[in-house]
Design a protein around this motif. Structure first.
Motif, mmCIF file in Angstrom:
data_model
loop_
_atom_site.group_PDB
_atom_site.id
_atom_site.type_symbol
_atom_site.label_atom_id
_atom_site.label_comp_id
_atom_site.label_asym_id
_atom_site.label_seq_id
_atom_site.Cartn_x
_atom_site.Cartn_y
_atom_site.Cartn_z
ATOM 1 N N TYR A 110 49.512 58.298 46.952
ATOM 2 C CA TYR A 110 49.188 60.136 47.499
ATOM 3 C C TYR A 110 49.109 61.043 46.114
ATOM 4 C CZ TYR A 110 51.252 56.878 51.111
ATOM 5 O OH TYR A 110 51.356 56.575 52.527
ATOM 6 N N LYS A 111 49.355 62.069 46.257
ATOM 7 C CA LYS A 111 49.094 63.181 45.745
ATOM 8 C C LYS A 111 50.747 62.970 44.969
ATOM 9 C CE LYS A 111 47.748 67.989 44.158
ATOM 10 N NZ LYS A 111 47.633 68.905 44.919
ATOM 11 N N PRO A 112 50.334 63.372 43.248
ATOM 12 C CA PRO A 112 52.078 63.893 42.616
ATOM 13 C C PRO A 112 52.205 64.563 43.078
ATOM 14 C CG PRO A 112 49.765 63.303 40.887
ATOM 15 C CD PRO A 112 49.378 62.972 42.535
ATOM 16 N N PRO A 113 53.439 64.955 42.447
ATOM 17 C CA PRO A 113 54.118 65.982 42.899
ATOM 18 C C PRO A 113 54.064 67.130 41.113
ATOM 19 C CG PRO A 113 56.062 64.449 42.192
ATOM 20 C CD PRO A 113 54.339 63.836 42.608
ATOM 21 N N PRO A 114 54.100 67.927 41.522
ATOM 22 C CA PRO A 114 54.162 68.446 40.361
ATOM 23 C C PRO A 114 54.930 68.254 39.294
ATOM 24 C CG PRO A 114 54.171 70.505 41.956
ATOM 25 C CD PRO A 114 54.798 68.889 42.304
ATOM 26 N N PRO A 120 43.293 66.813 41.333
ATOM 27 C CA PRO A 120 41.617 67.158 41.283
ATOM 28 C C PRO A 120 42.248 67.830 42.746
ATOM 29 C CG PRO A 120 41.001 65.170 40.593
ATOM 30 C CD PRO A 120 42.625 65.303 41.023
ATOM 31 N N GLU A 121 41.924 68.404 43.274
ATOM 32 C CA GLU A 121 41.713 69.031 44.888
ATOM 33 C C GLU A 121 40.191 69.374 45.377
ATOM 34 O OE1 GLU A 121 43.900 70.267 47.006
ATOM 35 O OE2 GLU A 121 45.529 70.640 45.195
ATOM 36 N N PRO A 122 39.722 68.755 46.454
ATOM 37 C CA PRO A 122 41.417 67.657 47.328
ATOM 38 C C PRO A 122 41.395 66.942 46.341
ATOM 39 C CG PRO A 122 38.921 67.280 48.420
ATOM 40 C CD PRO A 122 38.311 68.649 46.861
ATOM 41 N N PHE A 123 42.400 66.194 46.744
ATOM 42 C CA PHE A 123 42.772 64.755 46.522
ATOM 43 C C PHE A 123 42.384 63.611 46.488
ATOM 44 C CE2 PHE A 123 45.414 60.971 46.478
ATOM 45 C CZ PHE A 123 45.920 60.993 45.330
ATOM 46 N N GLU A 124 42.477 63.106 45.234
ATOM 47 C CA GLU A 124 41.177 61.691 45.858
ATOM 48 C C GLU A 124 42.361 60.746 45.056
ATOM 49 O OE1 GLU A 124 37.269 61.562 44.052
ATOM 50 O OE2 GLU A 124 36.983 63.320 45.424
ATOM 51 N N PRO A 125 42.386 59.171 46.005
ATOM 52 C CA PRO A 125 43.073 58.266 46.189
ATOM 53 C C PRO A 125 42.668 57.343 44.435
ATOM 54 C CG PRO A 125 42.568 57.970 48.122
ATOM 55 C CD PRO A 125 42.247 59.152 47.471
ATOM 56 N N TYR A 126 43.324 56.904 43.338
ATOM 57 C CA TYR A 126 42.584 56.028 42.326
ATOM 58 C C TYR A 126 43.726 54.884 42.216
ATOM 59 C CZ TYR A 126 46.180 59.270 40.512
ATOM 60 O OH TYR A 126 47.814 59.343 40.148
ATOM 61 N N VAL A 127 43.047 54.169 41.353
ATOM 62 C CA VAL A 127 43.972 52.851 40.696
ATOM 63 C C VAL A 127 44.300 53.459 38.925
ATOM 64 C CG1 VAL A 127 43.352 50.284 40.201
ATOM 65 C CG2 VAL A 127 42.670 51.409 42.197
ATOM 66 N N VAL A 128 46.050 52.803 39.222
ATOM 67 C CA VAL A 128 46.240 52.912 37.961
ATOM 68 C C VAL A 128 46.228 51.270 37.463
ATOM 69 C CG1 VAL A 128 49.064 53.591 36.615
ATOM 70 C CG2 VAL A 128 47.320 55.113 38.641
#
Length: 148
Positions: free
Chosen positions: A75-79, A84-92
């Motif tokens: 999910y896109k993190p909040p301000p 990036p736009e559009p948001f792409e899921p990633y791994v931490v």
């Protein structure tokens, strides 16, 4: 035309000469490392350094470690976080550094999923693009799997 690269977080890492290193501080007396940089005083209760901060120096962290834990960021993190736009899921991944034996959190290089990772997997620092705007690519450190 290639855009200028700018660190997304000033003074937390360096990528000079193509070598990505996290920049923190370390107590000159007891050797305790800090990331991000600690500028006040050594927080190690067993340290004999004066508590005025004069014993802390800049420190470049080791570049390799092993995955301690990891998770999907779906999910896109909040301000104020920027994505990036559009948001792409990633791994931490939380990575325990070889030398310092402390855990540092960071994104995993794009294109990998949690199915590609395992606890204990060796990784190293690399540079990645967090997001782009009209003027620049804003970069951060990322973890990339390596052969043991």
């Amino acid at each position: 035309m290639q855009k200028e690269q700018r660190p997304a977080v000033a003074d937390w890492f360096t990528a000079e000469d193509g070598a990505v290193r996290l920049v923190g501080s370390r107590c000159d007396v007891c050797g305790t490392p800090y990331f991000p940089r600690n500028t006040l005083a050594c927080r190690n209760p067993q340290c004999a350094a004066p508590k005025d901060g004069s014993e802390l120096a800049e420190y470049l962290f080791s570049t390799r470690g092993r995955i301690w834990s990891y998770a999907d960021a779906r999910y896109k993190p909040p301000p104020p976080y920027v994505s990036p736009e559009p948001f792409e899921p990633y791994v931490v991944a939380a990575v325990e550094l070889e030398v310092e034996q402390m855990v540092i959190l960071g994104q995993v290089v794009r294109g990998l999923t949690v199915d590609d990772l395992a606890v204990g997997m060796p990784v190293e620092l690399t540079l990645g693009v967090l997001y782009e705007d009209e003027d620049a690519e804003h970069t951060v450190w990322m973890w990339r799997p390596v052969d043991a």
